[in-house]
Design a protein around this motif. Structure first.
Motif, short mmCIF file in Angstrom:
data_model
loop_
_atom_site.label_atom_id
_atom_site.label_comp_id
_atom_site.label_asym_id
_atom_site.label_seq_id
_atom_site.Cartn_x
_atom_site.Cartn_y
_atom_site.Cartn_z
N HIS A 1 3.07 -10.46 -1.65
CA HIS A 1 3.71 -9.42 -2.47
C HIS A 1 4.84 -8.72 -1.71
O HIS A 1 5.93 -8.52 -2.23
CB HIS A 1 2.66 -8.42 -2.93
CG HIS A 1 3.03 -7.75 -4.20
ND1 HIS A 1 2.17 -7.60 -5.24
CD2 HIS A 1 4.21 -7.22 -4.59
CE1 HIS A 1 2.80 -7.00 -6.22
NE2 HIS A 1 4.04 -6.75 -5.85
N HIS B 1 9.13 -8.78 -2.38
CA HIS B 1 10.10 -7.65 -2.35
C HIS B 1 11.24 -7.98 -1.39
O HIS B 1 12.41 -7.80 -1.71
CB HIS B 1 9.43 -6.36 -1.85
CG HIS B 1 8.48 -5.73 -2.82
ND1 HIS B 1 8.57 -4.42 -3.21
CD2 HIS B 1 7.39 -6.22 -3.46
CE1 HIS B 1 7.58 -4.13 -4.06
NE2 HIS B 1 6.86 -5.22 -4.22
N CYS C 1 6.40 -0.32 -7.75
CA CYS C 1 5.35 -1.35 -7.73
C CYS C 1 4.01 -0.70 -7.43
O CYS C 1 3.92 0.18 -6.59
CB CYS C 1 5.67 -2.39 -6.65
SG CYS C 1 4.49 -3.73 -6.61
N HIS D 1 0.40 -4.10 -0.53
CA HIS D 1 1.40 -4.59 0.41
C HIS D 1 0.93 -4.39 1.83
O HIS D 1 0.01 -3.60 2.06
CB HIS D 1 2.72 -3.83 0.22
CG HIS D 1 3.18 -3.78 -1.21
ND1 HIS D 1 2.69 -2.85 -2.09
CD2 HIS D 1 4.05 -4.55 -1.90
CE1 HIS D 1 3.24 -3.04 -3.28
NE2 HIS D 1 4.06 -4.08 -3.20
#
Ligand code: ZN
Length: 393
Positions: free
Chosen positions: A94, A98, A194, A198
């Motif tokens: 994830h 980004h 989001c 992460h």
């Protein structure tokens, strides 16, 4: 509502909780670190009191854990454990997404995300249009520098009217009015709304690598990527394949793309020339006369089957019989007959069978192939003998 630990702590993998509701396989707890999936990322798995958690998902505002065969009761204290390798891979994926997108966006400001998918098996971002490998190369250099620079990944909550929201990648219409906006930042290079999980620092990714891009139809182009050890392994393997190609073409790394493009161009030109030659060859053929019928035959290397079929069509309409072979990697044989004496459907399969081939058709036209192209001339002779036998009677 349960305390959703993953929203503020992505690293809690073992925890104690209390069951608040059970409905068959469905279990709800007052605190959970299981990520229920979302934003393109698949859900966590793990165990509750040693029982497998096969799926986790939102049902309304509630996080439901699917635990087949559980014997839990409301009020029960339970010990929970995430499949950490899977979760960490998803967190890396994830964060990698980004980082990859912001790096690509620097190269192409018109680029937009259509869709994201992050699972242990596959990770990709679908963007609205194609990106050249040259731009991907620059983007990856930027992204991997950001990994080496060990930038901090932060989660902050922003209000809807915060002026700083202007620098954030966000689809405001997708966030319900009553929901707070969580923004994930990577150093000062990327800000994105989001609510997924992460890593905390970019160095945890180890490496980011794009190993494939494929069309995603109307959605755009899917750019597949890998992170961590999987990225390094894919990069090594693909580099070895590229070196093999460079060797095979007798080129150099900096020239190989041009070399292959030239080879492709030459091949297309050669194919075009063969096609033209075959067209001329067919056009200038002289028939033999067998039993009063005009009989055309020939072998045509690299010929376009369509060209030959058109010629067969024209000649059989004039009452002739023709046997043509187009030779490429295999040999394609076609037989056309304007004579009632020659039934193509019967003659051709007999000859094809002699050379391990197959085919069929109608009485006035049949076609088929034989696997060994070097036997083309031999096959034509056999076919001519069969046809001549029929025409002479
Ligand atoms: Zn995210």
């Amino acid at each position: 509502m349960a305390d959703e630990v993953f929203r503020h702590d992505g690293y809690l993998s073992e925890f104690e909780s209390e069951v608040t509701a059970v409905d068959g396989d469905k279990v709800v707890m007052n605190l959970t670190a299981f990520y229920p999936g979302g934003g393109g990322q698949v859900c966590d798995t793990g165990t509750i009191n040693g029982k497998r958690v096969t799926e986790v998902r939102y049902e309304g505002k509630e996080i439901v854990h699917i635990v087949p065969g559980n014997d839990f009761r409301p009020g029960m204290r339970v010990w929970c454990s995430l499949d950490w390798d899977r979760r960490f891979d998803l967190m890396m994926g994830h964060t990698g997404e980004h980082l990859l997108f912001c790096s690509l966006h620097r190269e192409d400001p018109d680029l937009a995300i259509t869709k994201i998918y992050i699972s242990p098996e596959d990770k990709y971002v679908i963007v609205n249009h194609d990106v050249s490998w040259e731009k991907i190369r620059s983007a990856l250099a930027f992204a991997n520098k950001a990994i080496r620079d060990n930038l901090t990944v932060r989660k902050t909550v922003m209000a809807r009217n915060d002026p700083d929201l202007a620098k954030v990648r966000i689809k405001l219409d997708r966030i319900p009015e009553d929901e707070e906006i969580t923004v994930v930042s990577i150093g000062d290079i990327d800000y994105s709304a989001c609510s997924g999980v992460h890593v905390q620092e970019t160095s945890e990714l180890g490496m980011l690598f794009v190993d494939r891009k494929v069309s995603a139809g109307r959605d755009g182009v899917a750019i597949h990527f890998k992170v961590g050890d999987a990225a390094a392994d894919a990069a090594i393997s693909l580099a070895a394949t590229c070196l093999e190609v460079i060797d095979e073409t007798g080129s150099k790394p900096e020239l190989v793309v041009k070399t292959v493009a030239n080879m492709k161009h030459n091949l297309e030109a050669a194919a075009e020339a063969s096609k033209e030659a075959a067209k001329k060859g067919v056009g200038s053929l002289e028939p033999e006369t067998v039993g009063g019928t005009a009989f055309y035959s020939g072998v045509f290397p690299g010929a376009d089957r369509k060209v030959l079929a058109e010629a067969v069509e024209k000649l059989k309409a004039e009452g002739a019989v023709c046997a043509f072979i187009a030779v490429g990697e295999t040999a394609n044989i076609m037989l056309g007959s304007g004579s009632p004496k020659v039934d193509c459907r019967k003659v051709l399969p007999k000859v094809l069978g002699m050379f391990g081939g197959r085919g069929g058709g109608k009485p006035d036209f049949a076609q088929g192939g034989i696997p060994d192209a070097s036997k083309a001339a031999e096959a034509l002779e056999a076919l001519k003998k069969e046809v001549a036998g029929l025409l002479e009677n």
